[in-house]
Enzyme design. Structure first.
Site, PDB file in Angstrom:
ATOM      1  N   GLU A 240     -10.764  -0.099  10.753  1.00 46.28           N
ATOM      2  CA  GLU A 240     -10.898   1.432  12.008  1.00 46.28           C
ATOM      3  C   GLU A 240     -12.515   2.040  11.887  1.00 46.28           C
ATOM      4  O   GLU A 240     -13.387   2.223  11.048  1.00 46.28           O
ATOM      5  CB  GLU A 240     -10.415   2.449  10.604  1.00 46.28           C
ATOM      6  N   LYS A 372       2.445   2.707  -7.628  1.00 44.39           N
ATOM      7  CA  LYS A 372       2.100   2.209  -6.426  1.00 44.39           C
ATOM      8  C   LYS A 372       3.027   3.323  -5.701  1.00 44.39           C
ATOM      9  O   LYS A 372       3.827   2.681  -4.902  1.00 44.39           O
ATOM     10  CB  LYS A 372       2.521   0.831  -5.861  1.00 44.39           C
ATOM     11  N   ASP A 448      -6.075  -4.382  -5.943  1.00 43.22           N
ATOM     12  CA  ASP A 448      -4.257  -3.727  -5.480  1.00 43.22           C
ATOM     13  C   ASP A 448      -4.214  -3.211  -4.508  1.00 43.22           C
ATOM     14  O   ASP A 448      -4.780  -1.617  -4.354  1.00 43.22           O
ATOM     15  CB  ASP A 448      -4.108  -4.187  -6.616  1.00 43.22           C
ATOM     16  N   HIS A 546     -15.045   9.760  17.223  1.00 41.33           N
ATOM     17  CA  HIS A 546     -13.701   8.491  17.395  1.00 41.33           C
ATOM     18  C   HIS A 546     -13.516   7.156  18.595  1.00 41.33           C
ATOM     19  O   HIS A 546     -14.281   6.641  19.013  1.00 41.33           O
ATOM     20  CB  HIS A 546     -12.469   8.722  17.557  1.00 41.33           C
TER      21      HIS A 546
END
Ligand code: ADP
Length: 562
Positions: A240, A372, A448, A546
């Site tokens: 990104e 998660k 993770d 951006h």
């Protein structure tokens, strides 16, 4: 995830209510049941241990003195009087107790977690993957065969793709053959996916099955982040545009204001098995049993045998009808800790099954953990490391570096991060983009990435301080799940990023310190990211920057001066 079900006896007669483990002596014990030395007295284990240790020391001292006097007075040593006899019996009894308590635990931990101990004494083995094929590649039956024959066998389904590593005895060759077999089966190539330049032996049996290559991700460096008086250069793996530049700008604002400070409020990984009984009343009995301090002490000993680093902190129970969810929390040293806590929970379930034979273990994980998945339990109680991080950003830095004002920042934060998230029904999402920074650092350092879900829970607060001139910013993150040993942290690239942060591997002086430091660095980086993005929004610059960094191929090295 290992799950295991036990079935209760066909006709279940609930044993009488049990308040403590020792109030159930009549419960049938299986042959595999381990009688604990600590069952010797009906008092907490630590008191029993202290009592026997004192008895042992006092008896030994008494006997030595007596024998010294006897030698001086030429009295034969075998002429034993009553007090000596009592002392000898005390020494033998306390020795038996101490050996059976500590000795068996030590021997069991050596036998049952042999691998753990190898890791513990050879910390570098976790950091530097061995290029040699692992030992479980013994007897490679296809080693001498031509590649073409093996590929044909995989394509025809005669040789399973997953067995290539063990059948060939060469992880790189196995990946190459699998890749070619996939190309032929699917009719599509994997040309852009690199094969060379990766140690496939290092992931075998630990990180990824059936590899055919690896995905490349750029790693950018933001910083230095000044946190708790130290400098950190932050590795961020991301695609990104703007993210590293923006975090870098936040770090600059923090540095020019004197740095940020952090506190680890809590450190405990969780696992919550779910068990079922025939009645809700019986499930409640186990809940009350677990809440008894004496039982908790006993179960801690059983739990802690899973690893030298696992230390049970708490068991939080929740009942749904006749199902009982037990949320075990424990410290796990420098490991993120999921394997460690799961092993400990399994030990405890095996143990309490003896006293609650009608307990049906539905699943080792009952989602009350919660791993998660977005969940209020992690947001409220925390999971992994709970961290708060703060900084006071000076008025001139807000103007010069962040190109906005303190009042604009406070207003946008209240309306966006607090009110906006409230009407969105956010769960832990009272921030601008914590998950951006968490994910990028997680991927770079071998965490993770799926745990980004709860690790990104964050509330960002901004207030005007010092007569409204300066900005107090804080971020509170209750569930940062990170480790510096185990899992992907051992891989060469990820390990290098941990090394850059000074938290590679196990902390020898104080186990757990590396993982806690990493958690505070993640929090500090989120603080920097929040500062910068919120400033861009307050100044109306978001779209502009951006467009600059996501859509152009210009050099972005000047981003820090934005
Ligand atoms: P996790 O529990 O995070 O899934 P592992 O199962 O890989 O991770 O456990 C971590 C391993 O690293 C264990 O084998 C443990 O004995 C070993 N280890 C070595 N040093 C440490 C340490 N300081 N803290 C935690 N674990 C350590």
């Amino acid at each position: 995830m290992e799950t295991r079900r036990r079935f209760p006896p066909p006709s279940c007669t609930s044993p009488s209510p049990a308040a403590t483990l020792r109030s159930l002596p009549a419960a049938p014990r299986s042959s595999g049941d381990r009688i604990q030395a600590s069952d010797a007295l009906p008092i907490p284990i630590r008191h029993t241990n202290l009592l026997f240790s004192l008895l042992f020391v006092c008896s030994i001292v008494f006997l030595m003195r007596r024998w010294r006097d006897k030698v001086r007075e030429s009295i034969p040593l075998h002429a034993v009087d009553l007090s000596e006899l009592v002392s000898i019996i005390s020494v033998v009894a306390s020795l038996i107790y101490l050996i059976s308590f500590f000795g068996i635990a030590i021997v069991q931990s050596i036998v049952s977690s042999h691998e753990d101990e190898v890791d513990d004494f050879l910390p570098d083995s976790k950091m530097t993957p061995s290029p040699a094929p692992p030992s479980d590649l013994a007897a490679p039956v296809l080693a001498g065969r031509e590649d073409e024959d093996i590929i044909a066998a995989v394509v025809a389904g005669k040789t399973p793709s997953y067995a290539l590593e063990s059948a060939i005895g060469d992880c790189h060759r196995a990946a190459e053959i699998r890749r070619e077999a996939i190309r032929r089966i699917s009719g599509r190539g994997l040309d852009g996916l690199p094969l060379e330049g990766f140690d496939y032996g290092s992931i075998l049996g630990q990180c990824c099955e059936m590899p055919v290559g690896y995905v490349q991700l750029p790693v950018g460096i933001a910083g230095p982040l000044i946190l708790d008086g130290k400098e950190h250069y932050l590795p961020m793996a991301t695609t990104e545009g703007c993210l590293v530049a923006s975090t870098n700008r936040g770090c600059k604002a923090i540095a020019e204001s004197g740095g940020a400070a952090s506190v680890v409020l809590r450190d405990a990984m969780t696992r919550a098995p779910v068990v079922r009984f025939f009645t809700a009343a019986r499930a409640a009995e186990l809940k009350f049993f677990l809440e008894e301090p004496t039982n908790f002490d006993n179960l801690s000993v059983i739990f802690n045998r899973s690893s030298r680093f696992a230390r049970l902190q708490d068991i939080q129970c929740a009942l749904v009808g006749r199902n009982l969810y037990m949320r075990f929390s424990c410290t796990t040293g420098d490991a993120m800790g999921m394997n460690m806590v799961s092993k400990g929970v399994q030990n405890v379930l095996d143990y309490i099954q003896n006293d609650f034979p009608d307990m049906d273990v539905i699943s080792l994980s009952g989602n009350f953990c919660s791993d998660k998945k977005p969940s209020a339990v992690n947001w409220i109680l925390g999971r992994g490391k709970s961290v708060v991080c703060e900084a006071v950003i000076k008025e001139e830095v807000v103007k010069k570096v962040l190109k906005t004002s303190v009042s604009a920042l406070v207003e946008v934060n209240t309306i966006k991060n607090l009110a906006g998230s409230a009407i969105a029904g956010a769960l832990g999402g009272f921030n601008a983009h914590a998950s951006n920074i968490v994910s990028a650092i997680f991927i770079a350092t071998g965490q993770d990435p799926a745990q980004n879900v709860e690790s990104s829970h964050c509330i960002t607060m901004m207030e005007a301080v010092n007569d409204g001139k300066d900005l107090h910013i804080s971020i509170t993150m209750p569930s940062i799940e990170v480790g510096t040993v185990g899992g992907g942290t051992q891989l060469a690239s990820q390990s290098a990023c941990l090394d850059l942060l000074g938290v590679k591997g196990a902390c020898m002086e104080s186990p757990g310190a590396n993982a806690r430091l990493l958690a505070t660095i993640v929090a500090g980086s989120v603080l920097a990211g929040e500062l910068s993005l919120m400033s861009a929004l307050a100044a109306g610059q978001l779209v502009k920057s951006h467009m600059k960094y996501n859509r152009s191929c210009k050099d972005t090295s000047k981003a820090a001066s934005n």
